[in-house]
Design an enzyme around this catalytic site. Structure first.
Site, mmCIF file in Angstrom:
data_model
loop_
_atom_site.group_PDB
_atom_site.id
_atom_site.type_symbol
_atom_site.label_atom_id
_atom_site.label_comp_id
_atom_site.label_asym_id
_atom_site.label_seq_id
_atom_site.Cartn_x
_atom_site.Cartn_y
_atom_site.Cartn_z
ATOM 1 N N LYS A 106 0.877 -1.168 0.000
ATOM 2 C CA LYS A 106 0.000 0.000 0.000
ATOM 3 C C LYS A 106 0.916 1.220 0.000
ATOM 4 O O LYS A 106 1.628 1.476 0.973
ATOM 5 C CB LYS A 106 -0.914 0.014 1.217
ATOM 6 N N GLY A 167 -8.383 9.519 9.330
ATOM 7 C CA GLY A 167 -8.787 9.611 10.726
ATOM 8 C C GLY A 167 -9.807 10.682 11.041
ATOM 9 O O GLY A 167 -10.191 10.856 12.199
ATOM 10 N N GLY A 194 -11.206 8.220 6.036
ATOM 11 C CA GLY A 194 -12.306 9.139 6.281
ATOM 12 C C GLY A 194 -13.630 8.515 6.651
ATOM 13 O O GLY A 194 -14.511 9.186 7.192
ATOM 14 N N ASN A 215 -9.629 1.791 9.313
ATOM 15 C CA ASN A 215 -8.830 1.603 10.517
ATOM 16 C C ASN A 215 -9.423 2.373 11.693
ATOM 17 O O ASN A 215 -9.974 1.797 12.630
ATOM 18 C CB ASN A 215 -7.387 2.017 10.253
#
Length: 264
Positions: A106, A167, A194, A215
Protein backbone atom coordinates in the site's frame (compact mmCIF):
# COMPACT_ATOMS: atom_id res chain seq x y z
CA UNK A 1 -13.56 -5.27 -17.80
CA UNK A 2 -14.07 -5.53 -14.04
CA UNK A 3 -14.96 -8.81 -12.37
CA UNK A 4 -18.08 -8.14 -10.29
CA UNK A 5 -18.34 -11.61 -8.76
CA UNK A 6 -15.15 -11.47 -6.69
CA UNK A 7 -12.40 -9.09 -5.68
CA UNK A 8 -9.17 -9.81 -7.54
CA UNK A 9 -6.03 -7.82 -6.74
CA UNK A 10 -2.67 -8.61 -8.25
CA UNK A 11 -4.01 -11.93 -9.52
CA UNK A 12 -5.15 -13.02 -6.04
CA UNK A 13 -8.84 -13.61 -5.29
CA UNK A 14 -10.49 -12.41 -2.07
CA UNK A 15 -14.01 -13.04 -0.80
CA UNK A 16 -14.10 -10.12 1.65
CA UNK A 17 -14.24 -6.57 0.34
CA UNK A 18 -13.28 -5.04 3.68
CA UNK A 19 -9.63 -4.31 4.38
CA UNK A 20 -8.72 -3.42 7.96
CA UNK A 21 -5.83 -1.50 9.49
CA UNK A 22 -3.85 -2.54 12.57
CA UNK A 23 -3.05 0.85 14.12
CA UNK A 24 -4.57 2.90 16.96
CA UNK A 25 -6.12 0.02 18.93
CA UNK A 26 -6.17 0.35 22.72
CA UNK A 27 -4.92 -3.21 23.07
CA UNK A 28 -3.74 -6.11 20.96
CA UNK A 29 -6.78 -8.08 22.17
CA UNK A 30 -9.11 -5.44 20.73
CA UNK A 31 -7.22 -5.65 17.46
CA UNK A 32 -7.33 -9.45 17.22
CA UNK A 33 -11.06 -9.59 18.05
CA UNK A 34 -11.83 -6.78 15.61
CA UNK A 35 -9.98 -8.49 12.79
CA UNK A 36 -11.92 -11.68 13.45
CA UNK A 37 -15.30 -9.91 13.61
CA UNK A 38 -14.62 -7.98 10.42
CA UNK A 39 -14.10 -11.21 8.45
CA UNK A 40 -11.39 -9.36 6.55
CA UNK A 41 -8.75 -11.21 4.56
CA UNK A 42 -6.39 -8.28 3.98
CA UNK A 43 -4.87 -6.30 6.81
CA UNK A 44 -2.53 -3.34 6.52
CA UNK A 45 0.66 -3.09 8.52
CA UNK A 46 2.76 0.06 8.79
CA UNK A 47 6.29 -1.23 8.19
CA UNK A 48 7.85 1.58 10.24
CA UNK A 49 5.55 0.90 13.19
CA UNK A 50 5.61 -2.87 13.26
CA UNK A 51 6.73 -2.73 16.88
CA UNK A 52 4.60 -0.87 19.43
CA UNK A 53 6.97 1.57 21.11
CA UNK A 54 4.86 1.78 24.28
CA UNK A 55 4.20 -1.91 24.93
CA UNK A 56 7.08 -3.40 22.99
CA UNK A 57 4.64 -5.78 21.27
CA UNK A 58 5.43 -6.96 17.76
CA UNK A 59 2.50 -7.17 15.34
CA UNK A 60 4.09 -10.04 13.48
CA UNK A 61 3.76 -12.17 16.60
CA UNK A 62 0.15 -11.20 17.39
CA UNK A 63 -1.48 -12.04 14.06
CA UNK A 64 -2.17 -15.40 12.43
CA UNK A 65 -0.56 -14.88 9.02
CA UNK A 66 -2.01 -18.12 7.70
CA UNK A 67 -5.43 -16.49 8.01
CA UNK A 68 -4.71 -12.94 6.82
CA UNK A 69 -2.92 -11.54 3.78
CA UNK A 70 -0.42 -8.88 4.76
CA UNK A 71 -0.61 -5.50 3.05
CA UNK A 72 2.56 -3.66 4.12
CA UNK A 73 2.19 0.10 3.86
CA UNK A 74 4.68 2.93 3.55
CA UNK A 75 3.07 5.20 6.17
CA UNK A 76 5.49 7.86 7.39
CA UNK A 77 7.27 8.24 4.06
CA UNK A 78 7.51 11.79 2.71
CA UNK A 79 9.06 11.15 -0.72
CA UNK A 80 9.36 8.46 -3.35
CA UNK A 81 12.85 7.34 -2.33
CA UNK A 82 11.71 6.62 1.23
CA UNK A 83 8.58 4.87 0.01
CA UNK A 84 10.54 2.53 -2.28
CA UNK A 85 12.96 1.63 0.51
CA UNK A 86 10.17 0.91 3.01
CA UNK A 87 8.20 -1.07 0.42
CA UNK A 88 11.18 -3.37 -0.08
CA UNK A 89 11.42 -3.86 3.70
CA UNK A 90 7.70 -4.61 3.76
CA UNK A 91 8.08 -7.33 1.18
CA UNK A 92 10.75 -8.94 3.33
CA UNK A 93 8.43 -8.75 6.36
CA UNK A 94 5.76 -10.59 4.40
CA UNK A 95 8.26 -13.32 3.56
CA UNK A 96 9.27 -13.60 7.21
CA UNK A 97 5.58 -14.13 8.01
CA UNK A 98 5.45 -17.08 5.63
CA UNK A 99 3.96 -15.28 2.63
CA UNK A 100 6.73 -15.93 0.13
CA UNK A 101 4.65 -14.87 -2.88
CA UNK A 102 3.37 -11.64 -1.33
CA UNK A 103 4.46 -8.63 -3.36
CA UNK A 104 1.67 -6.27 -2.26
CA UNK A 105 2.37 -2.76 -1.02
CA UNK A 106 0.00 0.00 0.00
CA UNK A 107 1.82 3.05 -1.29
CA UNK A 108 1.56 6.14 0.91
CA UNK A 109 3.68 9.24 0.30
CA UNK A 110 2.56 11.98 2.69
CA UNK A 111 4.78 15.03 3.27
CA UNK A 112 1.88 17.06 4.70
CA UNK A 113 1.90 16.55 8.48
CA UNK A 114 -1.25 18.57 9.26
CA UNK A 115 -3.83 17.28 6.80
CA UNK A 116 -2.04 14.03 5.85
CA UNK A 117 -2.84 14.47 2.18
CA UNK A 118 -0.88 12.31 -0.28
CA UNK A 119 1.67 13.80 -2.67
CA UNK A 120 0.47 12.96 -6.21
CA UNK A 121 3.81 13.56 -7.95
CA UNK A 122 5.92 11.50 -5.53
CA UNK A 123 3.24 8.79 -5.42
CA UNK A 124 3.29 8.41 -9.20
CA UNK A 125 7.10 8.40 -9.23
CA UNK A 126 7.30 5.72 -6.51
CA UNK A 127 4.60 3.62 -8.19
CA UNK A 128 6.54 3.53 -11.46
CA UNK A 129 9.68 2.32 -9.67
CA UNK A 130 7.89 -0.29 -7.55
CA UNK A 131 5.98 -1.75 -10.50
CA UNK A 132 9.29 -2.28 -12.30
CA UNK A 133 10.51 -4.10 -9.18
CA UNK A 134 7.61 -6.53 -9.37
CA UNK A 135 5.29 -5.07 -6.72
CA UNK A 136 1.50 -5.11 -6.82
CA UNK A 137 1.03 -1.44 -5.99
CA UNK A 138 -2.08 -0.19 -4.18
CA UNK A 139 -1.65 3.62 -4.15
CA UNK A 140 -3.35 5.92 -1.65
CA UNK A 141 -4.40 9.08 -3.49
CA UNK A 142 -6.67 12.08 -3.36
CA UNK A 143 -9.96 11.67 -5.23
CA UNK A 144 -8.33 12.77 -8.50
CA UNK A 145 -9.75 10.97 -11.56
CA UNK A 146 -6.83 11.94 -13.82
CA UNK A 147 -4.20 10.68 -11.37
CA UNK A 148 -6.21 7.52 -10.75
CA UNK A 149 -6.30 6.76 -14.47
CA UNK A 150 -2.59 7.47 -14.87
CA UNK A 151 -1.74 5.09 -12.01
CA UNK A 152 -3.93 2.42 -13.58
CA UNK A 153 -2.23 2.91 -16.94
CA UNK A 154 1.27 2.39 -15.54
CA UNK A 155 0.18 -0.89 -13.95
CA UNK A 156 -1.08 -0.31 -10.41
CA UNK A 157 -3.13 -3.20 -9.03
CA UNK A 158 -5.78 -0.88 -7.58
CA UNK A 159 -6.41 2.79 -6.95
CA UNK A 160 -7.31 3.91 -3.42
CA UNK A 161 -8.91 7.37 -3.34
CA UNK A 162 -9.57 8.92 0.04
CA UNK A 163 -13.10 9.61 1.19
CA UNK A 164 -11.85 12.43 3.42
CA UNK A 165 -8.63 13.07 5.40
CA UNK A 166 -7.15 10.14 7.35
CA UNK A 167 -8.79 9.61 10.73
CA UNK A 168 -11.20 12.52 10.27
CA UNK A 169 -14.38 10.44 10.20
CA UNK A 170 -15.92 12.95 7.80
CA UNK A 171 -17.18 10.33 5.38
CA UNK A 172 -17.25 10.65 1.59
CA UNK A 173 -16.76 14.36 0.92
CA UNK A 174 -16.03 14.21 -2.81
CA UNK A 175 -18.62 11.81 -4.14
CA UNK A 176 -18.63 13.27 -7.65
CA UNK A 177 -14.92 12.61 -8.21
CA UNK A 178 -15.09 9.20 -6.55
CA UNK A 179 -17.95 8.26 -8.89
CA UNK A 180 -15.85 9.33 -11.91
CA UNK A 181 -12.92 7.22 -10.71
CA UNK A 182 -15.18 4.19 -10.26
CA UNK A 183 -16.83 4.68 -13.64
CA UNK A 184 -13.53 4.94 -15.52
CA UNK A 185 -11.43 2.36 -13.66
CA UNK A 186 -10.64 -1.09 -14.99
CA UNK A 187 -8.85 -2.03 -11.76
CA UNK A 188 -10.46 -2.32 -8.31
CA UNK A 189 -11.28 0.97 -6.58
CA UNK A 190 -10.83 0.80 -2.81
CA UNK A 191 -12.07 3.75 -0.76
CA UNK A 192 -9.45 4.50 1.86
CA UNK A 193 -9.59 7.00 4.74
CA UNK A 194 -12.31 9.14 6.28
CA UNK A 195 -15.07 6.56 6.72
CA UNK A 196 -16.40 6.92 10.25
CA UNK A 197 -19.53 4.77 10.53
CA UNK A 198 -21.06 1.69 8.85
CA UNK A 199 -23.51 3.75 6.78
CA UNK A 200 -20.59 5.51 5.08
CA UNK A 201 -18.93 2.19 4.29
CA UNK A 202 -22.21 1.01 2.81
CA UNK A 203 -22.51 4.22 0.79
CA UNK A 204 -19.07 3.65 -0.73
CA UNK A 205 -20.09 0.15 -1.78
CA UNK A 206 -23.51 1.27 -3.04
CA UNK A 207 -21.95 3.65 -5.58
CA UNK A 208 -19.80 0.84 -6.97
CA UNK A 209 -16.54 0.83 -5.03
CA UNK A 210 -14.88 -2.58 -5.08
CA UNK A 211 -13.94 -2.37 -1.41
CA UNK A 212 -13.07 -0.15 1.53
CA UNK A 213 -10.10 0.08 3.86
CA UNK A 214 -10.95 1.09 7.42
CA UNK A 215 -8.83 1.60 10.52
CA UNK A 216 -9.76 4.53 12.78
CA UNK A 217 -13.52 3.96 12.63
CA UNK A 218 -12.97 0.52 14.14
CA UNK A 219 -9.90 1.01 16.33
CA UNK A 220 -11.14 4.19 18.00
CA UNK A 221 -14.74 3.12 18.51
CA UNK A 222 -15.96 2.64 22.08
CA UNK A 223 -16.27 -1.07 21.28
CA UNK A 224 -13.90 -1.89 18.38
CA UNK A 225 -14.91 -5.57 17.91
CA UNK A 226 -18.58 -4.63 17.73
CA UNK A 227 -17.90 -1.81 15.27
CA UNK A 228 -15.84 -4.20 13.13
CA UNK A 229 -18.81 -6.54 12.95
CA UNK A 230 -21.18 -3.69 12.07
CA UNK A 231 -18.92 -2.44 9.28
CA UNK A 232 -18.55 -5.97 7.96
CA UNK A 233 -22.33 -6.22 7.63
CA UNK A 234 -22.58 -2.78 6.03
CA UNK A 235 -19.96 -3.56 3.38
CA UNK A 236 -21.82 -6.74 2.42
CA UNK A 237 -25.16 -4.90 2.33
CA UNK A 238 -23.75 -2.06 0.27
CA UNK A 239 -22.27 -4.47 -2.26
CA UNK A 240 -25.56 -6.35 -2.60
CA UNK A 241 -27.42 -3.05 -3.05
CA UNK A 242 -25.04 -2.04 -5.84
CA UNK A 243 -25.51 -5.35 -7.63
CA UNK A 244 -29.29 -5.20 -7.15
CA UNK A 245 -29.53 -1.68 -8.58
CA UNK A 246 -31.30 1.19 -6.85
CA UNK A 247 -34.56 2.71 -8.10
CA UNK A 248 -34.41 5.84 -10.21
CA UNK A 249 -34.82 9.11 -8.32
CA UNK A 250 -37.94 11.07 -9.22
CA UNK A 251 -38.88 14.72 -8.82
CA UNK A 252 -42.39 13.70 -7.79
CA UNK A 253 -44.22 10.97 -5.91
CA UNK A 254 -44.97 7.66 -7.63
CA UNK A 255 -47.80 5.60 -6.13
CA UNK A 256 -46.85 2.08 -5.12
CA UNK A 257 -50.44 0.84 -5.40
CA UNK A 258 -52.13 0.38 -8.83
CA UNK A 259 -54.46 3.13 -9.99
CA UNK A 260 -56.35 0.94 -12.47
CA UNK A 261 -58.45 -2.21 -12.11
CA UNK A 262 -59.30 -1.46 -8.48
CA UNK A 263 -61.94 -3.99 -7.32
CA UNK A 264 -63.48 -1.94 -4.51
Amino acid sequence: MKNYSSLIIGGKKFSSRLMVGTGKYKSSQDMVESLSNSETEIITVAVRRIKNEQSGENLLEKINWEKYWMLPNTAGCVNSDEAVRIAILGRELAKLSGQEENNFVKLEVIPDKKYLLPDPIETLKAAEILIKKGFAVLPYINADPILAKRLEEIGCATVMPLGSPIGSGQGLLNLSNIRIIIENAKVPVIIDAGIGVPSEASQAMEIGADGVLINSAIAQAANPPLMAQAINYSVKAGRQAFLAGRIKKQDFAVASSPEKNISI
